[in-house]
Motif scaffolding. Structure first.
Motif, PDB file in Angstrom:
ATOM      1  N   PRO A 110      71.053  61.996  67.313  1.00  0.00           N
ATOM      2  CA  PRO A 110      70.458  60.976  66.106  1.00  0.00           C
ATOM      3  C   PRO A 110      69.985  59.471  66.764  1.00  0.00           C
ATOM      4  N   LEU A 111      70.694  59.014  67.743  1.00  0.00           N
ATOM      5  CA  LEU A 111      70.474  57.467  68.208  1.00  0.00           C
ATOM      6  C   LEU A 111      69.087  57.511  68.577  1.00  0.00           C
ATOM      7  N   ASP A 112      68.638  58.685  69.164  1.00  0.00           N
ATOM      8  CA  ASP A 112      67.227  58.618  69.514  1.00  0.00           C
ATOM      9  C   ASP A 112      66.091  58.143  68.577  1.00  0.00           C
ATOM     10  N   TYR A 113      66.471  58.421  67.038  1.00  0.00           N
ATOM     11  CA  TYR A 113      65.599  57.945  66.056  1.00  0.00           C
ATOM     12  C   TYR A 113      66.232  56.489  65.339  1.00  0.00           C
ATOM     13  N   ALA A 114      67.162  55.658  66.254  1.00  0.00           N
ATOM     14  CA  ALA A 114      67.470  54.607  65.640  1.00  0.00           C
ATOM     15  C   ALA A 114      66.242  53.513  65.397  1.00  0.00           C
ATOM     16  N   GLY A 115      66.053  53.160  64.176  1.00  0.00           N
ATOM     17  CA  GLY A 115      65.159  52.168  63.932  1.00  0.00           C
ATOM     18  C   GLY A 115      63.616  52.902  63.574  1.00  0.00           C
ATOM     19  N   ALA A 116      63.992  54.109  63.325  1.00  0.00           N
ATOM     20  CA  ALA A 116      62.710  54.948  63.033  1.00  0.00           C
ATOM     21  C   ALA A 116      61.975  54.677  61.524  1.00  0.00           C
ATOM     22  N   TYR A 117      63.056  53.837  60.797  1.00  0.00           N
ATOM     23  CA  TYR A 117      62.145  53.588  59.610  1.00  0.00           C
ATOM     24  C   TYR A 117      60.912  52.543  59.768  1.00  0.00           C
ATOM     25  N   ARG A 118      60.960  51.728  60.829  1.00  0.00           N
ATOM     26  CA  ARG A 118      59.606  50.876  61.145  1.00  0.00           C
ATOM     27  C   ARG A 118      58.612  51.625  61.593  1.00  0.00           C
ATOM     28  N   GLU A 119      58.821  53.105  61.727  1.00  0.00           N
ATOM     29  CA  GLU A 119      57.383  53.845  62.411  1.00  0.00           C
ATOM     30  C   GLU A 119      57.979  55.483  61.917  1.00  0.00           C
ATOM     31  N   PRO A 120      57.938  55.517  60.559  1.00  0.00           N
ATOM     32  CA  PRO A 120      58.218  56.780  60.106  1.00  0.00           C
ATOM     33  C   PRO A 120      57.196  57.999  60.684  1.00  0.00           C
ATOM     34  N   SER A 121      56.272  57.693  61.319  1.00  0.00           N
ATOM     35  CA  SER A 121      55.452  58.618  61.812  1.00  0.00           C
ATOM     36  C   SER A 121      56.075  59.495  63.190  1.00  0.00           C
ATOM     37  N   ARG A 122      57.312  58.786  63.515  1.00  0.00           N
ATOM     38  CA  ARG A 122      57.827  59.516  64.484  1.00  0.00           C
ATOM     39  C   ARG A 122      58.544  60.606  64.048  1.00  0.00           C
ATOM     40  N   PHE A 123      58.653  60.977  62.678  1.00  0.00           N
ATOM     41  CA  PHE A 123      58.837  62.249  62.212  1.00  0.00           C
ATOM     42  C   PHE A 123      57.795  63.240  61.981  1.00  0.00           C
ATOM     43  N   ASP A 124      56.736  62.814  62.256  1.00  0.00           N
ATOM     44  CA  ASP A 124      55.468  63.781  61.614  1.00  0.00           C
ATOM     45  C   ASP A 124      55.670  65.136  62.560  1.00  0.00           C
ATOM     46  N   GLY A 125      56.054  65.383  63.653  1.00  0.00           N
ATOM     47  CA  GLY A 125      56.293  66.450  64.321  1.00  0.00           C
ATOM     48  C   GLY A 125      57.426  67.295  64.019  1.00  0.00           C
ATOM     49  N   MET A 126      58.226  67.097  63.053  1.00  0.00           N
ATOM     50  CA  MET A 126      59.242  67.813  62.611  1.00  0.00           C
ATOM     51  C   MET A 126      59.017  68.146  61.256  1.00  0.00           C
ATOM     52  N   THR A 127      59.893  69.194  60.610  1.00  0.00           N
ATOM     53  CA  THR A 127      59.679  69.553  59.242  1.00  0.00           C
ATOM     54  C   THR A 127      61.196  69.893  59.091  1.00  0.00           C
ATOM     55  N   PRO A 128      61.239  69.915  57.507  1.00  0.00           N
ATOM     56  CA  PRO A 128      62.671  70.522  56.836  1.00  0.00           C
ATOM     57  C   PRO A 128      63.495  71.351  57.770  1.00  0.00           C
ATOM     58  N   SER A 129      62.543  72.541  58.224  1.00  0.00           N
ATOM     59  CA  SER A 129      63.248  73.683  58.921  1.00  0.00           C
ATOM     60  C   SER A 129      64.038  73.115  60.234  1.00  0.00           C
ATOM     61  N   ASP A 130      63.517  71.892  60.966  1.00  0.00           N
ATOM     62  CA  ASP A 130      64.167  71.457  62.132  1.00  0.00           C
ATOM     63  C   ASP A 130      65.590  70.846  61.697  1.00  0.00           C
ATOM     64  N   LEU A 131      65.743  70.545  60.429  1.00  0.00           N
ATOM     65  CA  LEU A 131      67.082  69.862  59.985  1.00  0.00           C
ATOM     66  C   LEU A 131      68.092  70.563  59.881  1.00  0.00           C
ATOM     67  N   ALA A 132      69.420  70.147  59.834  1.00  0.00           N
ATOM     68  CA  ALA A 132      70.556  71.038  59.389  1.00  0.00           C
ATOM     69  C   ALA A 132      71.135  70.551  57.992  1.00  0.00           C
ATOM     70  N   ILE A 133      71.146  71.301  56.989  1.00  0.00           N
ATOM     71  CA  ILE A 133      71.612  71.001  55.753  1.00  0.00           C
ATOM     72  C   ILE A 133      73.222  70.704  55.749  1.00  0.00           C
ATOM     73  N   ARG A 134      73.770  69.866  55.157  1.00  0.00           N
ATOM     74  CA  ARG A 134      74.876  69.623  54.990  1.00  0.00           C
ATOM     75  C   ARG A 134      75.635  70.333  54.006  1.00  0.00           C
ATOM     76  N   GLU A 135      75.852  71.496  53.943  1.00  0.00           N
ATOM     77  CA  GLU A 135      76.214  72.412  52.762  1.00  0.00           C
ATOM     78  C   GLU A 135      77.466  71.636  51.861  1.00  0.00           C
ATOM     79  N   GLY A 136      77.270  71.712  50.467  1.00  0.00           N
ATOM     80  CA  GLY A 136      78.355  71.226  49.736  1.00  0.00           C
ATOM     81  C   GLY A 136      78.526  69.772  49.694  1.00  0.00           C
ATOM     82  N   CYS A 137      77.462  68.961  50.332  1.00  0.00           N
ATOM     83  CA  CYS A 137      77.422  67.538  50.265  1.00  0.00           C
ATOM     84  C   CYS A 137      76.287  66.970  49.609  1.00  0.00           C
ATOM     85  N   ALA A 138      75.686  67.629  48.700  1.00  0.00           N
ATOM     86  CA  ALA A 138      74.726  67.160  47.922  1.00  0.00           C
ATOM     87  C   ALA A 138      74.962  66.016  46.828  1.00  0.00           C
TER      88      ALA A 138
END
Length: 214
Positions: A110-138
């Motif tokens: 995760p620290l590789d994305y630290a500060g990515a709020y300044r450049e959200p385009s850093r997530f453009d190559g990612m989709t929700p399928s690349d994430l891991a849902i935290r079941e039960g934590c909604a």
């Protein structure tokens, strides 16, 4: 047939794109969550129980039709370059009509994305399928008559192994100006093992965008 209502920072409308019905509650929730906040006032008032924490939530994947996706970063004011919590929140109204914020972990370090709020385009190559849902934590949220939103996790469904915990709970109250968040970890005996003990953290909102560069 029930429809999933998708939220974005600008609008919330039917996922079938028919009548573009605006969901004012959903839109207000996303707007209130978006921006940057800190708990500096709370730390000054009660330094024995609270730290100055900065919270930033910024929209990503804004062209998606399935709800609002927010990159979330929390860091101590003394270590802004090393956030201790980085997540993706998926804010939407589900098929039952419930407003919810699903929680996802980022892939890799995760620290590789630290500060990515300044450049959200850093997530453009990612989709929700690349994430891991935290079941039960909604967080399941309800709109209150005063315009705020109140929500929480469900029972002991959010598992956690942090500092001897077996599950975690989160309670939130969100207004246009402030976000109260009380995250706690509990062991098998339902004893609190981490998190604030005097009450939730109160994050004052300082702007709808991102914090100024330090």
């Amino acid at each position: 047939m029930l429809l999933v209502v998708a939220c974005s920072a600008l609008s919330c409308k039917s996922a079938q794109k028919t009548d573009a019905t605006v969901d004012e509650e959903c839109r207000a929730l996303v707007s209130a969550m978006t921006g940057w906040f800190d708990s500096s006032a709370q730390e000054l008032a009660d330094p024995d129980n609270y730290f100055n924490i900065r919270l930033v939530m910024t929209p990503v994947w804004t062209a998606r039709e399935d709800g609002a996706w927010l990159y979330v970063e929390q860091a101590a004011a003394s270590a802004l370059d090393r956030p201790y919590r980085q997540r993706m929140y998926h804010v939407h109204r589900d098929a039952s009509g419930q407003l919810r914020s699903d929680v996802y972990a980022l892939p890799g370090e995760p620290l590789d994305y630290a500060g990515a709020y300044r450049e959200p385009s850093r997530f453009d190559g990612m989709t929700p399928s690349d994430l891991a849902i935290r079941e039960g934590c909604a967080i399941l949220l309800d709109a209150v008559a005063d315009g705020s939103f109140v929500g929480a996790t469900v029972d002991a469904e959010c598992t956690s192994s942090l500092r001897g915990a077996t599950y975690a709970t989160s309670e939130v109250t969100i207004t246009a100006d402030e976000l109260m968040s009380w995250d706690r970890g509990w062991n098998d005996q339902h004893e609190q093992v981490w998190g604030a003990t005097a009450g939730g953290y109160r994050f004052v909102k300082h702007g709808d965008g991102i914090p100024p560069a330090s």
